[in-house]
Scaffold this active site. Structure first.
Site, PDB file in Angstrom:
ATOM      1  N   ASN A 102      80.274  68.196  13.254  1.00 11.06           N
ATOM      2  CA  ASN A 102      79.573  68.427  14.521  1.00 11.06           C
ATOM      3  C   ASN A 102      80.587  68.295  15.653  1.00 11.06           C
ATOM      4  O   ASN A 102      81.194  67.243  15.829  1.00 11.06           O
ATOM      5  CB  ASN A 102      78.466  67.365  14.655  1.00 11.06           C
ATOM      6  CG  ASN A 102      77.878  67.306  16.049  1.00 11.06           C
ATOM      7  OD1 ASN A 102      77.970  68.254  16.820  1.00 11.06           O
ATOM      8  ND2 ASN A 102      77.255  66.173  16.361  1.00 11.06           N
ATOM      9  N   ARG A 120      89.321  53.058  22.874  1.00 12.70           N
ATOM     10  CA  ARG A 120      90.550  53.262  22.106  1.00 12.70           C
ATOM     11  C   ARG A 120      91.720  53.782  22.938  1.00 12.70           C
ATOM     12  O   ARG A 120      92.865  53.770  22.497  1.00 12.70           O
ATOM     13  CB  ARG A 120      90.264  54.215  20.923  1.00 12.70           C
ATOM     14  CG  ARG A 120      89.526  53.521  19.794  1.00 12.70           C
ATOM     15  CD  ARG A 120      89.000  54.507  18.783  1.00 12.70           C
ATOM     16  NE  ARG A 120      87.800  55.187  19.276  1.00 12.70           N
ATOM     17  CZ  ARG A 120      87.208  56.201  18.641  1.00 12.70           C
ATOM     18  NH1 ARG A 120      87.717  56.673  17.517  1.00 12.70           N
ATOM     19  NH2 ARG A 120      86.116  56.746  19.135  1.00 12.70           N
ATOM     20  N   ALA A 152     130.861  69.257  52.953  1.00 11.85           N
ATOM     21  CA  ALA A 152     130.580  68.305  51.882  1.00 11.85           C
ATOM     22  C   ALA A 152     130.394  66.899  52.430  1.00 11.85           C
ATOM     23  O   ALA A 152     131.073  66.493  53.371  1.00 11.85           O
ATOM     24  CB  ALA A 152     131.720  68.311  50.873  1.00 11.85           C
ATOM     25  N   ALA A 181      79.779  59.010  29.687  1.00 17.08           N
ATOM     26  CA  ALA A 181      79.515  57.619  30.065  1.00 17.08           C
ATOM     27  C   ALA A 181      80.272  56.610  29.208  1.00 17.08           C
ATOM     28  O   ALA A 181      80.310  55.423  29.516  1.00 17.08           O
ATOM     29  CB  ALA A 181      78.018  57.329  29.970  1.00 17.08           C
TER      30      ALA A 181
HETATM   31  C1  UD1 Z   1      79.552  62.164  18.461  1.00 15.68           C
HETATM   32  C2  UD1 Z   1      78.490  62.693  17.507  1.00 15.68           C
HETATM   33  C3  UD1 Z   1      79.184  63.189  16.244  1.00 15.68           C
HETATM   34  C4  UD1 Z   1      80.196  64.243  16.589  1.00 15.68           C
HETATM   35  C5  UD1 Z   1      81.172  63.751  17.643  1.00 15.68           C
HETATM   36  C6  UD1 Z   1      82.009  64.887  18.163  1.00 15.68           C
HETATM   37  C7  UD1 Z   1      76.475  61.389  17.914  1.00 15.68           C
HETATM   38  C8  UD1 Z   1      75.614  60.291  17.411  1.00 15.68           C
HETATM   39  N1  UD1 Z   1      77.546  61.651  17.194  1.00 15.68           N
HETATM   40  O1  UD1 Z   1      80.174  61.071  17.831  1.00 15.68           O
HETATM   41  O2  UD1 Z   1      78.218  63.743  15.354  1.00 15.68           O
HETATM   42  O3  UD1 Z   1      80.905  64.657  15.430  1.00 15.68           O
HETATM   43  O4  UD1 Z   1      80.463  63.196  18.781  1.00 15.68           O
HETATM   44  O5  UD1 Z   1      83.018  64.438  18.998  1.00 15.68           O
HETATM   45  O6  UD1 Z   1      76.176  62.002  18.917  1.00 15.68           O
HETATM   46  N2  UD1 Z   1      78.262  59.008  25.487  1.00 15.68           N
HETATM   47  C9  UD1 Z   1      77.460  58.717  26.559  1.00 15.68           C
HETATM   48  N3  UD1 Z   1      76.569  57.689  26.463  1.00 15.68           N
HETATM   49  C10 UD1 Z   1      76.425  56.971  25.334  1.00 15.68           C
HETATM   50  C11 UD1 Z   1      77.242  57.288  24.228  1.00 15.68           C
HETATM   51  C12 UD1 Z   1      78.154  58.299  24.328  1.00 15.68           C
HETATM   52  O7  UD1 Z   1      77.567  59.363  27.606  1.00 15.68           O
HETATM   53  O8  UD1 Z   1      75.578  56.080  25.310  1.00 15.68           O
HETATM   54  C13 UD1 Z   1      79.231  60.112  25.593  1.00 15.68           C
HETATM   55  C14 UD1 Z   1      80.655  59.670  25.393  1.00 15.68           C
HETATM   56  O9  UD1 Z   1      81.276  59.364  26.635  1.00 15.68           O
HETATM   57  C15 UD1 Z   1      81.297  60.911  24.772  1.00 15.68           C
HETATM   58  C16 UD1 Z   1      80.153  61.573  24.039  1.00 15.68           C
HETATM   59  O10 UD1 Z   1      78.968  61.038  24.576  1.00 15.68           O
HETATM   60  O11 UD1 Z   1      81.789  61.803  25.747  1.00 15.68           O
HETATM   61  C17 UD1 Z   1      80.214  61.320  22.536  1.00 15.68           C
HETATM   62  O12 UD1 Z   1      80.134  59.921  22.319  1.00 15.68           O
HETATM   63  P1  UD1 Z   1      81.061  59.200  21.266  1.00 15.68           P
HETATM   64  O13 UD1 Z   1      80.751  57.750  21.311  1.00 15.68           O
HETATM   65  O14 UD1 Z   1      82.469  59.625  21.426  1.00 15.68           O
HETATM   66  O15 UD1 Z   1      80.435  59.785  19.926  1.00 15.68           O
HETATM   67  P2  UD1 Z   1      81.187  60.040  18.574  1.00 15.68           P
HETATM   68  O16 UD1 Z   1      81.178  58.803  17.777  1.00 15.68           O
HETATM   69  O17 UD1 Z   1      82.468  60.707  18.828  1.00 15.68           O
HETATM   70 MG    MG Z   2      83.885  60.931  20.511  1.00 18.56          MG
END
Ligand code: UD1
Ligand code: MG
Length: 475
Positions: A173, A17, A383, A12
Site C-alpha cells: 500500500n 526516526r 591585484a 501529523a
Molecule cells: C501507512 C499505512 C501502510 C502503508 C504506508 C505507506 C496505515 C495504517 N498504514 O503506514 O499500509 O503501506 O503508510 O507509507 O495507514 N499520520 C497522521 N496522523 C496519525 C498517524 C499518521 O497524520 O495519527 C500521517 C503521518 O504523518 C504520515 C501518514 O499519516 O504522513 C502515514 O502514517 P505512518 O505512521 O507513516 O504510517 P505507516 O506505518 O507508514
Molecule cells: Mg510512513
C-alpha cells in the site's frame, strides 16, 4: 470531470526516526520541502478543497503551509490515533459529495501524471475505493495488499499484523487512495482500534467498503520509486538522489550538457537555457537562472544567481548576485548578496565582492575585496586592492568611475570617489577623492640605505650575493 473534490494530506506524524528538531515534512529536497513536493504533485489535479492534517511541529508546518499553499486548510490532530483518525478529522466540515484523494505528506517523489492515471483508472472502473500499490523489492514495514482468488483486493494488512504468508507479499500500500466521498464516510465511521497498535487504521476502510458490496480496486504503479516514503535520513538521501537524477535528466533533455550528473545538484526552481555546460561538483540552488552558452564549474555553488549568456563561473561560491553576459568569475571567487557584474566584466581569482556593481568590461582580476562600491565601465582594479568599507561602526560607499586604473595593493578608504580616467599609485592608501584624469599617490617616498646588508648581515648568503653583484659596505 476527474478532478477530486477533496484532497487530504496526512502530515501529523512525529517523524521520530528522523531524530530531528525540524518536522520531517519540512526537510528540503532539491530546494523544496518534502511536503511542498507532495503539494506540487497534487496542485495540477485541480481539487476544490485541500486539507492538510497537522500535529507534531504544528506551528512550523502551519507557517510553512501559509507560505507555500495559502489556500490549504489545516486540520489539527492533537492526539495521533492513526491514519483513520486523521481522515475522520479531515472529513469533518469538508464537502460530502464527489471523490476524496488521500495521501501522505512524506512521499515527495509522487508525480501529478501518476496521480492522474490512478484517478482515471478509478473512474473507468466505477470504483468506490482505490488504492495505489507497488511491488517493492523489499516490502518490509509497509501494509500488504491481500488479493482474493479473482485477483481483486480484499484487504490491507499492516506489517505488524501480518502472518508469514501475508508478509511474503511484495505488493504494498503506497498510502495513496481515492474514495467515493459517501462510501469513505460510511466506512470511516466503522473502523476500530482492533489491531496491534491500537490505532484507527485508514487501511481498514477498504475491506469495509468491499463488505458493503461496492467496488474496491488496487491499482499497481509501474514505477515503485515514485511511492517511496521518507521515515529516516537514509531514505531522505535515497529520495534526494532519485530527485537529483530526475531533475538532471529533464535538464539534459532540454539541451544542457551535464558532465557528471551524479555530482550535479539542481533545485526544482532553477532555470537553465540550452547549450549551457555544467562541469562536475556544482550546486545550482534557489531561483538561479543560467542563460545559453554559459559554462558553470567545476565545483561551483550558485544560490539565487542570474547568469548571463556565455558567462563562465569556475570554482566559485555565489549567492543573490547577477553575472552579466560573457562575464568571467573565478577560480575561487566569493560573490555575496548584491553583487552585479555587468557584461564582459571579471571577478577573478580569490576575489570577494558584496553589494557592489562592476561596470561593463571592468575587471577585478586578483586577490581583492570589493564591498559597497559602484565601479564604472572599462576600469581595472589592480591585484590585492581592498575597498575599505567598514570603519568599525558603519559601512561606507566607494565610487570608481569609467576607465580607471587602480594600482595594485591600493586601499580605497570609504567614503571616497575616484573620477573617470583617474589612476592610483600602487600601494596607496586613498582617503581623499581623486579627481578625473588625476593620479592619487598616497604612500611614503622610497629611501635606499646603501650597503646596509653588507654591514648588518655580514656573512649571510644575501650579503655574499650582493658582493658578487659588486655592492660595497659604503653608505
Ligand atoms: C501507512 C499505512 C501502510 C502503508 C504506508 C505507506 C496505515 C495504517 N498504514 O503506514 O499500509 O503501506 O503508510 O507509507 O495507514 N499520520 C497522521 N496522523 C496519525 C498517524 C499518521 O497524520 O495519527 C500521517 C503521518 O504523518 C504520515 C501518514 O499519516 O504522513 C502515514 O502514517 P505512518 O505512521 O507513516 O504510517 P505507516 O506505518 O507508514
Ligand atoms: Mg510512513
Amino acid at each position: 470531470m476527474n478532478n477530486p473534490d477533496v484532497v487530504i494530506v496526512l502530515a501529523a506524524g512525529e517523524g521520530t526516526r528522523m531524530k530531528s528538531s525540524t518536522s520531517k515534512v519540512l526537510h528540503p529536497i532539491a530546494g523544496r520541502s518534502i511536503l511542498g513536493h507532495v503539494l506540487a504533485a497534487v496542485e495540477p489535479l485541480g481539487a476544490q478543497e485541500l486539507r492538510v492534517v497537522i500535529g507534531a511541529h504544528k506551528d512550523s508546518v502551519q507557517d510553512h503551509l501559509s507560505q507555500i499553499a495559502p489556500a490549504a486548510l489545516t486540520v489539527y490532530q492533537a492526539e495521533r490515533n492513526g491514519t483513520g483518525h486523521a481522515v475522520q478529522l479531515a472529513l469533518a466540515g469538508a464537502a460530502t459529495t464527489g471523490t476524496v484523494l488521500v495521501l501522505a505528506g512524506d512521499t515527495p517523489l509522487l508525480t501529478a501524471s501518476t496521480l492522474k492515471e490512478f484517478i482515471a483508472v478509478h473512474h473507468a472502473n466505477e470504483s468506490a475505493a482505490s488504492v495505489l500499490t507497488a511491488d517493492l523489492p523489499d516490502p518490509f514495514g509497509y501494509g500488504r495488499i491481500v488479493r482474493d482468488d479473482e485477483g481483486a483486493i480484499s484487504r490491507i494488512v499492516e506489517e505488524r499484523d501480518a502472518d508469514e504468508e501475508v508478509a511474503a507479499i511484495s505488493e504494498i500500500n503506497t498510502g495513496v487512495y481515492l474514495f467515493d466521498n459517501g462510501a469513505l464516510r460510511e466506512a470511516a465511521a466503522k473502523i476500530s482500534k482492533d489491531n496491534s497498535q491500537g490505532e484507527l487504521y485508514l487501511t481498514d476502510v477498504i475491506a469495509l467498503i468491499k463488505d458493503a458490496g461496492k467496488v474496491a480496486l488496487a491499482i499497481r504503479s509501474n514505477d515503485y520509486t515514485e511511492t517511496l516514503g521518507i521515515n529516516d535520513r537514509s531514505q531522505l538521501a535515497e529520495c534526494t538522489a532519485i530527485m537529483r537524477d530526475r531533475i538532471n535528466d529533464e535538464v539534459m533533455k532540454s539541451g544542457v550538457t551535464i558532465i557528471d550528473p551524479t555530482t550535479t545538484w539542481i533545485d526544482v526552481g532553477v532555470k537553465i537555457a540550452h547549450d549551457v555546460v555544467i562541469h562536475p561538483g556544482c550546486v545550482l540552488a534557489g531561483s538561479t537562472t543560467v542563460d545559453s552558452g554559459a559554462v558553470i564549474g567545476p565545483r561551483s555553488t550558485l544560490t539565487n544567481v542570474k547568469v548571463g549568456a556565455g558567462a563562465r563561473v569556475i570554482e566559485s561560491t555565489c549567492s543573490d548576485s547577477e553575472i552579466g553576459a560573457q562575464a568571467n568569475v573565478g577560480p575561487y571567487s566569493f560573490l555575496r548578496p548584491g553583487t552585479k557584474l555587468a557584461a564582459n566584466s571579471k571577478a577573478g581569482a580569490y576575489v570577494e565582492i558584496k553589494n557592489s556593481t562592476i561596470g561593463e568590461g571592468s575587471k577585478v582580476p586578483h586577490l581583492s575585496y570589493v564591498g559597497d562600491a559602484t565601479i564604472g565601465s572599462g576600469t581595472n582594479i589592480g591585484a590585492a586592492t581592498i575597498f575599505v568599507n567598514y570603519d568599525g561602526v558603519e559601512k561606507h560607499q566607494t565610487v570608481v568611475g569609467d576607465e580607471v586604473r587602480i594600482g595594485s595593493d591600493t586601499m580605497l578608504v570609504a567614503p571616497v570617489t575616484i573620477g573617470d580616467g583617474a589612476y592610483t599609485a600602487a600601494g596607496s592608501i586613498i582617503t581623499e577623492d581623486v579627481p578625473a584624469g588625476s593620479i592619487g599617490v598616497a604612500r611614503a617616498k622610497q629611501r635606499n640605505v646603501l650597503g646596509w646588508v653588507l654591514r648588518k648581515r655580514a656573512g649571510s648568503s644575501s650579503a655574499e650575493a650582493a658582493k658578487r653583484a659588486g655592492a660595497t659596505e659604503r653608505e
